[in-house]
Design an enzyme around this catalytic site. Structure first.
Site, mmCIF file in Angstrom:
data_model
loop_
_atom_site.group_PDB
_atom_site.id
_atom_site.type_symbol
_atom_site.label_atom_id
_atom_site.label_comp_id
_atom_site.label_asym_id
_atom_site.label_seq_id
_atom_site.Cartn_x
_atom_site.Cartn_y
_atom_site.Cartn_z
ATOM 1 N N LYS A 164 0.844 -1.198 0.000
ATOM 2 C CA LYS A 164 0.000 0.000 0.000
ATOM 3 C C LYS A 164 0.880 1.248 0.000
ATOM 4 O O LYS A 164 2.087 1.154 0.264
ATOM 5 C CB LYS A 164 -0.888 -0.024 1.242
ATOM 6 N N ARG A 201 -10.008 0.355 15.169
ATOM 7 C CA ARG A 201 -10.055 0.977 13.860
ATOM 8 C C ARG A 201 -11.195 0.260 13.147
ATOM 9 O O ARG A 201 -12.272 0.125 13.704
ATOM 10 C CB ARG A 201 -8.700 0.779 13.154
ATOM 11 N N HIS A 227 -5.673 -6.980 13.328
ATOM 12 C CA HIS A 227 -4.401 -6.252 13.274
ATOM 13 C C HIS A 227 -3.925 -5.959 14.698
ATOM 14 O O HIS A 227 -4.716 -5.518 15.531
ATOM 15 C CB HIS A 227 -4.633 -4.954 12.498
ATOM 16 N N ARG A 240 1.105 -10.791 7.375
ATOM 17 C CA ARG A 240 1.079 -9.619 6.498
ATOM 18 C C ARG A 240 2.346 -8.806 6.738
ATOM 19 O O ARG A 240 2.506 -8.123 7.740
ATOM 20 C CB ARG A 240 -0.164 -8.762 6.782
ATOM 21 N N TYR A 266 14.348 31.998 4.565
ATOM 22 C CA TYR A 266 13.153 32.710 5.039
ATOM 23 C C TYR A 266 13.225 33.007 6.534
ATOM 24 O O TYR A 266 13.707 32.182 7.314
ATOM 25 C CB TYR A 266 11.913 31.844 4.815
ATOM 26 N N CYS A 318 13.273 25.251 2.886
ATOM 27 C CA CYS A 318 12.314 25.847 1.947
ATOM 28 C C CYS A 318 11.515 24.738 1.256
ATOM 29 O O CYS A 318 11.739 23.559 1.479
ATOM 30 C CB CYS A 318 13.036 26.666 0.888
ATOM 31 N N MET A 319 10.638 25.163 0.336
ATOM 32 C CA MET A 319 9.784 24.178 -0.333
ATOM 33 C C MET A 319 10.606 23.225 -1.210
ATOM 34 O O MET A 319 10.359 22.022 -1.226
ATOM 35 C CB MET A 319 8.746 24.902 -1.188
ATOM 36 N N ASP A 320 11.583 23.769 -1.931
ATOM 37 C CA ASP A 320 12.327 22.934 -2.878
ATOM 38 C C ASP A 320 13.811 22.802 -2.571
ATOM 39 O O ASP A 320 14.545 22.192 -3.342
ATOM 40 C CB ASP A 320 12.201 23.519 -4.291
HETATM 41 C C1 PLP Z 1 0.078 -1.751 6.852
HETATM 42 C C2 PLP Z 1 -0.530 -2.957 7.386
HETATM 43 C C3 PLP Z 1 0.266 -4.076 7.689
HETATM 44 C C4 PLP Z 1 1.766 -4.085 7.629
HETATM 45 O O1 PLP Z 1 2.269 -3.518 8.823
HETATM 46 P P1 PLP Z 1 3.840 -3.361 9.064
HETATM 47 O O2 PLP Z 1 3.957 -2.850 10.443
HETATM 48 O O3 PLP Z 1 4.298 -2.370 8.059
HETATM 49 O O4 PLP Z 1 4.445 -4.693 8.874
HETATM 50 C C5 PLP Z 1 -0.386 -5.234 8.071
HETATM 51 N N1 PLP Z 1 -1.729 -5.274 8.163
HETATM 52 C C6 PLP Z 1 -2.514 -4.207 7.910
HETATM 53 C C7 PLP Z 1 -3.972 -4.333 8.060
HETATM 54 C C8 PLP Z 1 -1.940 -3.010 7.524
HETATM 55 O O5 PLP Z 1 -2.710 -1.952 7.286
#
Ligand code: PLP
Length: 819
Positions: A487, A586, A615, A672, A714, A762-764
């Site tokens: 992601k 969540r 999670h 995951r 700045y 700065c920005m850039d």
């Molecule tokens: C991002 C995410 C992970 C991965 O977590 P890490 O700490 O980066 O290993 C696993 N499960 C869910 C639901 C997530 O959103």
């Protein structure tokens, strides 16, 4: 290189049949994917933690391979296959290598140490190859299998062989020593970590020193380090000569005195002279002085070899992928041009060039492991393995490759000729692989095809990603699957490029945050199942159209998705993933909602629960372990309830990266993996093994001299108290270098030295204090990487590595590397 099967069998301790004397073997093969049909190869079926070479024997037989070393004879086999059955295929390979070594009449040099082995080896070659006919082991072949393989190319006509040796466990070095039997050696240096397999740093040094057990001489750096003391004590009762060099001790045998960042004066046997390098980093000097000292030991004259050092080139063992002009993709691989690296590069071209016309610019092949005719034939076969649109071959001896007739072929006698004709070709939209032996200097072609050089780039080392993946794989019981989280643009590293590598390396699932991210993966040809964490109601159609699997976390979503499927006339049972609430608060169904969920699922035949998951909120925090265990218990209870009510198998997954590290009992059927893939962990043990995948670098766009009392940036937050030099760095908060790093809170590294920010970011761009360094315009600035860690940058920003990585803006160009 060619030897009879009979000879190889004898070296492995077998009694060969007379007919084997006439069977030539041209190549040793460990990885079935590297087989080139037509090249007589001997395959070693090795058994490792994750795979078994025996599984590939049948496939190789089907491709025509006939010689195998294995631990078990397969039940079914081709009648003309020859199986050399031994207790251990690895030991057999090592015994064969010992035979190769004993057959070689000249001395060998062996290099070990924590860092720099490959560079020292390559630089030795660069400095000495005009004086001596040298053989050097390819790439960083330095392991229990790499060393034996690299002996294959050694021939009697080489006057000296140079090898590197690396170990990860006690006992390994003695085996490498008994294979190589080196006459001289170099101990480059030792890192501070001893790794999990050694009790202490001393134990690791002692193991490495076993390589030099019977050497006549050993090169090392004297300068008072723990390593030097240890080496001197170890050598005290041995006949070996210690050949040292020093940068601090004028009484050392070879003393090198730094004059400028890129220049030293050497003092050796009453003489002295200058030594210049095209580099200034301390590590480069350390490597160069090892090379210098060894060359002297080989009888070279210091004034003769010193000029070669100014011409040393960086050791690019890696392939680089960049955006080119006109939306092309440029893949540049110019380390060497043997078949093996061509095969890997073509595979890379095919993986990452998917959907574009594939072009190849290929120089005459060098580093011959086989006679030219065999090489040409094997190359042709490799080229036929993918649908090339255009082949541009370059080199003095032209021999047409027999390729399909829709592959265009043109030839140029030299790189210069091709460059002169470059405008004739339209590279836009193409995926172009440049594969040239070093002397063809294809970097000149790359420079013409690439977009303008970017001031700031994020380099992503894909091979490190694979190493990190394998580190976590080792922590899983056999059969546990991995969902890799890609992601947020793969944590800033580039979803498509990362996903392609992960797919190839057998990850079972990918996880993305939004449908759009999944759609881009599908459009790029990614086929593994993809789970989507968040959904907007209007994205259901896209999810279904692209075969993406939603996370479902409430009844409203469940109904809506089922309706979307029915409306579309979907037939079958669409996989979904049920998210349970266990303490994160969540998204997710709470335990009390499960009966209602089950009741609805029973009616919605169009849905199938592929997995149930939750999670962990604080898996990275040891003080919260009791809470994590409570979450595990809740998950156990709720998921069991769900599974019991469904009449088909459902997978479970709970652990993120730190969960994998700390809760092995909660891996279930899948884990995951997120941040760990990118090389980041909060666990000190994991950190020792992981490698940060990316490196952010910028450039000094301008150097400025300030008078006393002038101000910077700045708000005039910085005022010079005395005249000073400052550098302007080409990166700003719009790129992800936050404003909170202003006024010295941010640091950067240039040529091994640290510099603080000045005034407001700065920005850039932002400004740094160059102090009394001689850093010039154009110098490369490391924002984070191997010299300044991502952890440190995150801490200076007051955040966590996740946020730094995902906050690097898309306008920072990504470059992909593979070694
Ligand atoms: C991002 C995410 C992970 C991965 O977590 P890490 O700490 O980066 O290993 C696993 N499960 C869910 C639901 C997530 O959103």
């Amino acid at each position: 290189m060619q030897r009879s099967l009979a000879q190889l069998a004898r070296w492995m301790g077998l009694n060969p049949e007379p007919a084997w004397e006439k069977l030539p073997v041209e190549r040793l093969l460990l990885d079935s994917r590297q087989y080139h049909p037509g090249v007589a190869s001997l395959f070693f079926a090795l058994r490792g933690a994750h795979h078994d070479g025996h599984d590939y024997i049948a496939a190789l037989e089907a491709l025509g391979l006939r010689y195998f070393v294995c631990e078990e004879r397969p039940e079914k086999a081709a009648p003309d296959s020859i199986f050399l059955v031994l207790d251990s295929s690895l030991k057999a390979l090592q015994n064969l290598a010992r035979g190769l070594r004993q057959d070689y009449p000249h001395p060998l040099i062996a290099i070990t140490g924590s860092n720099g082995k490959t560079i020292v080896k390559e630089w030795l070659w660069q400095v000495l190859h005009r004086e001596l006919n040298l053989w050097r082991s390819p790439k960083s072949y330095n392991s229990q299998v790499g060393v034996p393989l690299s002996l294959w190319g050694l021939e009697a006509r080489h006057e000296l062989g140079i090898f590197e040796a690396g170990i990860s466990q006690p006992g390994e070095m003695s085996r490498l020593e008994s294979i190589l039997q080196p006459e001289g050696g170099i101990f480059t240096n030792i890192g501070s970590a001893h790794g999990q397999n050694f009790a202490s740093l001393e134990a690791k040094i002692a193991e490495k020193l076993k390589l030099f057990r019977a050497c006549r001489y050993l090169v090392y750096q004297k300068d008072g380090s723990q390593l030097a003391q240890y080496i001197e004590a170890w050598a005290a009762d041995k006949p070996l000569r210690l050949l040292s060099w020093s940068r601090s001790d004028p009484s050392a045998e070879l003393f090198a005195e730094r004059l400028k960042p890129t220049q030293m004066r050497w003092h050796w046997q009453g003489e002295s002279g200058l030594l210049s390098l095209p580099f200034s980093e301390d590590e480069a000097w350390e490597n160069a002085l090892h090379v210098f000292r060894l060359a002297l030991a080989l009888g070279q004259k210091a004034p003769d070899i010193a000029p070669a050092f100014a011409q040393l080139s960086p050791v690019e063992m890696r392939l680089e992928m960049k955006e080119g002009q006109g939306d092309s993709l440029i893949i540049n691989d110019s380390y060497n041009s043997d078949l093996e690296s061509l095969r890997l590069a073509l595979h890379f071209l095919e993986t990452h060039g998917k959907g574009r016309p594939l072009w190849l610019i290929l120089s005459t092949m060098r580093d011959l492991p086989s006679p030219p005719a065999v090489l040409h034939q094997a190359t042709s076969q490799l080229l036929q393995s993918l649908p090339l649109e255009q082949l541009i071959s370059i080199g003095p001896h032209y021999q047409r490759y027999p390729l399909p007739k829709d592959t265009q072929q043109v030839h140029f006698a030299s790189t210069e000729d091709f460059l002169a004709a470059l405008e004739r070709f339209d590279f836009s939209g193409k995926a172009v692989l440049l594969k040239g032996a070093r002397e063809f200097r294809f970097e000149r072609i790359a420079a013409r095809l690439e977009q303008k050089r970017h001031q700031s780039v994020l380099e992503i080392q894909l091979n490190r990603l694979v190493d990190n993946l394998n580190y976590y794989r080792e922590k899983l019981a056999p059969g546990v699957k991995i969902m890799a989280m890609v992601k947020a643009f793969a944590y800033g590293s580039g979803s498509v490029e990362v996903a392609r590598v992960l797919q190839f390396h057998g990850v079972h699932y990918l996880g993305v945050a939004y449908a759009d991210e999944g759609v881009s993966l599908r459009k790029a040809g990614i086929q593994v199942p993809i789970m989507v964490l968040n959904h907007e109601e209007d994205s259901w159609q896209r999810l279904i159209a692209y075969n993406l699997e939603p996370e479902i976390y409430n009844l409203r979503g469940l109904e809506a998705f089922a309706t979307a499927l029915t409306d579309q006339g979907y037939e079958g049972a669409y996989p979904i993933h049920i998210k349970l609430e266990t303490g994160m608060n969540r998204l997710g169904f709470s335990a009390s909602q499960i009966p209602a969920l089950l009741a609805r699922l029973a009616d919605l035949a169009v849905l199938r629960v592929s997995s149930v998951f939750s999670h962990l909120a604080a898996a990275d925090k040891r003080s919260e372990d009791p809470f994590s265990r409570q979450q595990i218990a809740r998950f156990e209870a709720a998921s069991s309830q769900l599974i019991a009510a469904l009449d088909y198998p459902v997978q479970r997954h709970l652990c993120n990266s730190s969960g994998i590290e700390h809760f092995p009992a909660a891996h279930y059927e899948m884990v995951r993996l997120g941040i760990g893939l990118y090389g980041i962990s909060s666990d000190p043990e994991a950190r020792k093994h992981l490698q940060t995948v990316s490196r952010l670098k910028a450039r000094i766009s301008q150097v400025k001299q300030l008078a006393a009392r002038e101000t910077v940036s700045y708000g005039r937050l910085f005022r010079a108290e005395r005249p000073m030099r400052i550098g302007i760095v080409s990166l700003g908060y719009a790129d992800g270098f936050r404003r909170s790093l202003s006024e010295g809170r941010g640091k950067v590294v240039i040529q091994g030295q640290r510099f603080p920010t000045l005034g407001a970011v700065c920005m850039d761009m932002f400004m740094i204090d160059l102090k009394d360094s001689d850093i010039a315009e154009g110098a490369e600035v490391e924002i984070f990487g191997d010299q300044l860690s991502l952890y440190e940058l995150a801490e200076n920003m007051g955040t966590i590595p996740y946020e730094v990585l995902t906050g690097i803006s898309q306008r920072v160009k990504r470059i992909y590397l593979m070694s």
